[in-house]
Scaffold this active site. Sequence first.
Site, mmCIF file in Angstrom:
data_model
loop_
_atom_site.group_PDB
_atom_site.id
_atom_site.type_symbol
_atom_site.label_atom_id
_atom_site.label_comp_id
_atom_site.label_asym_id
_atom_site.label_seq_id
_atom_site.Cartn_x
_atom_site.Cartn_y
_atom_site.Cartn_z
ATOM 1 N N GLN A 106 15.983 3.921 58.710
ATOM 2 C CA GLN A 106 16.304 3.828 57.285
ATOM 3 C C GLN A 106 16.735 5.197 56.794
ATOM 4 O O GLN A 106 16.040 6.193 57.017
ATOM 5 C CB GLN A 106 15.072 3.354 56.502
ATOM 6 N N HIS B 231 20.775 -5.276 54.090
ATOM 7 C CA HIS B 231 22.160 -5.282 54.548
ATOM 8 C C HIS B 231 22.549 -6.740 54.790
ATOM 9 O O HIS B 231 21.832 -7.464 55.497
ATOM 10 C CB HIS B 231 22.301 -4.550 55.887
ATOM 11 N N ASP C 19 28.813 -1.743 51.023
ATOM 12 C CA ASP C 19 28.383 -0.533 51.728
ATOM 13 C C ASP C 19 29.576 0.411 51.859
ATOM 14 O O ASP C 19 30.693 -0.019 52.157
ATOM 15 C CB ASP C 19 27.834 -0.895 53.122
ATOM 16 N N ILE C 20 29.325 1.684 51.658
ATOM 17 C CA ILE C 20 30.407 2.683 51.682
ATOM 18 C C ILE C 20 30.949 2.895 53.097
ATOM 19 O O ILE C 20 32.072 3.379 53.268
ATOM 20 C CB ILE C 20 29.892 4.016 51.081
ATOM 21 N N HIS D 67 16.575 -2.046 50.487
ATOM 22 C CA HIS D 67 17.880 -2.714 50.469
ATOM 23 C C HIS D 67 18.001 -3.659 51.641
ATOM 24 O O HIS D 67 17.512 -3.378 52.738
ATOM 25 C CB HIS D 67 19.026 -1.703 50.499
ATOM 26 N N ASN E 226 16.390 -2.185 57.333
ATOM 27 C CA ASN E 226 15.956 -1.011 58.099
ATOM 28 C C ASN E 226 14.783 -0.382 57.367
ATOM 29 O O ASN E 226 14.838 -0.166 56.148
ATOM 30 C CB ASN E 226 17.101 -0.005 58.230
HETATM 31 P P1 AMP Z 1 19.992 2.437 55.804
HETATM 32 O O1 AMP Z 1 20.523 3.348 56.861
HETATM 33 O O2 AMP Z 1 19.483 1.123 56.305
HETATM 34 O O3 AMP Z 1 18.999 3.145 54.899
HETATM 35 O O4 AMP Z 1 21.239 2.009 54.908
HETATM 36 C C1 AMP Z 1 21.781 2.823 53.934
HETATM 37 C C2 AMP Z 1 23.209 2.372 53.748
HETATM 38 O O5 AMP Z 1 23.680 2.896 52.532
HETATM 39 C C3 AMP Z 1 24.163 2.822 54.849
HETATM 40 O O6 AMP Z 1 24.741 1.688 55.483
HETATM 41 C C4 AMP Z 1 25.193 3.664 54.091
HETATM 42 O O7 AMP Z 1 26.498 3.481 54.580
HETATM 43 C C5 AMP Z 1 25.047 3.124 52.684
HETATM 44 N N1 AMP Z 1 25.440 4.044 51.621
HETATM 45 C C6 AMP Z 1 25.118 5.349 51.524
HETATM 46 N N2 AMP Z 1 25.627 5.862 50.386
HETATM 47 C C7 AMP Z 1 26.269 4.841 49.764
HETATM 48 C C8 AMP Z 1 26.999 4.726 48.535
HETATM 49 N N3 AMP Z 1 27.183 5.777 47.716
HETATM 50 N N4 AMP Z 1 27.544 3.522 48.219
HETATM 51 C C9 AMP Z 1 27.377 2.464 49.036
HETATM 52 N N5 AMP Z 1 26.693 2.501 50.193
HETATM 53 C C10 AMP Z 1 26.145 3.678 50.556
#
Ligand code: AMP
Length: 114
Positions: free
Chosen positions: A94, A102, A30-31, A100, A87
């Site tokens: 979400q 986590h 995760d970023i 996805h 989420n």
């Molecule tokens: P959610 O809020 O459950 O939809 O999770 C989306 C997740 O994607 C969040 O934890 C973000 O930090 C992660 N995210 C968003 N953009 C990227 C990316 N380019 N690379 C890796 N993780 C990302």
Amino acid sequence: MSDCLFCKIVAGEIPATVVAESDSSLAFYDIAPQAPVHVLVIPKEHFASVNDVTDANEYVFDNLMSLVRTVVVDEGIKDSGYRLVFNTGEHGQQTVPHLHAHVLGGRKLTWPPG
Ligand code: AMP
Ligand code: ZN
């Protein structure tokens, strides 16, 4: 889905630190990590959320969980414990509409979530 962030990661159009991969699923860091270990595990095929998985395509979860099992071993959190979070939708907060999981671990997590 051409405008989907995680589909673009699958296609290699947006960089990600991939930690594991199978024919059907991809795992990457995760970023914005919320724990010492924070990996996202996604199906390569586009599904918007958990709600898009039905009895007809339950294999998606089987494949996803298979890669989750690999990740928790590789990241060294299998025995210490971890949390899997999907989420979903507005109340689930979400933010990326591509299914996805986590995988969070590496510290004792608090409960309940906010
Ligand atoms: P959610 O809020 O459950 O939809 O999770 C989306 C997740 O994607 C969040 O934890 C973000 O930090 C992660 N995210 C968003 N953009 C990227 C990316 N380019 N690379 C890796 N993780 C990302
Ligand atoms: Zn997608």
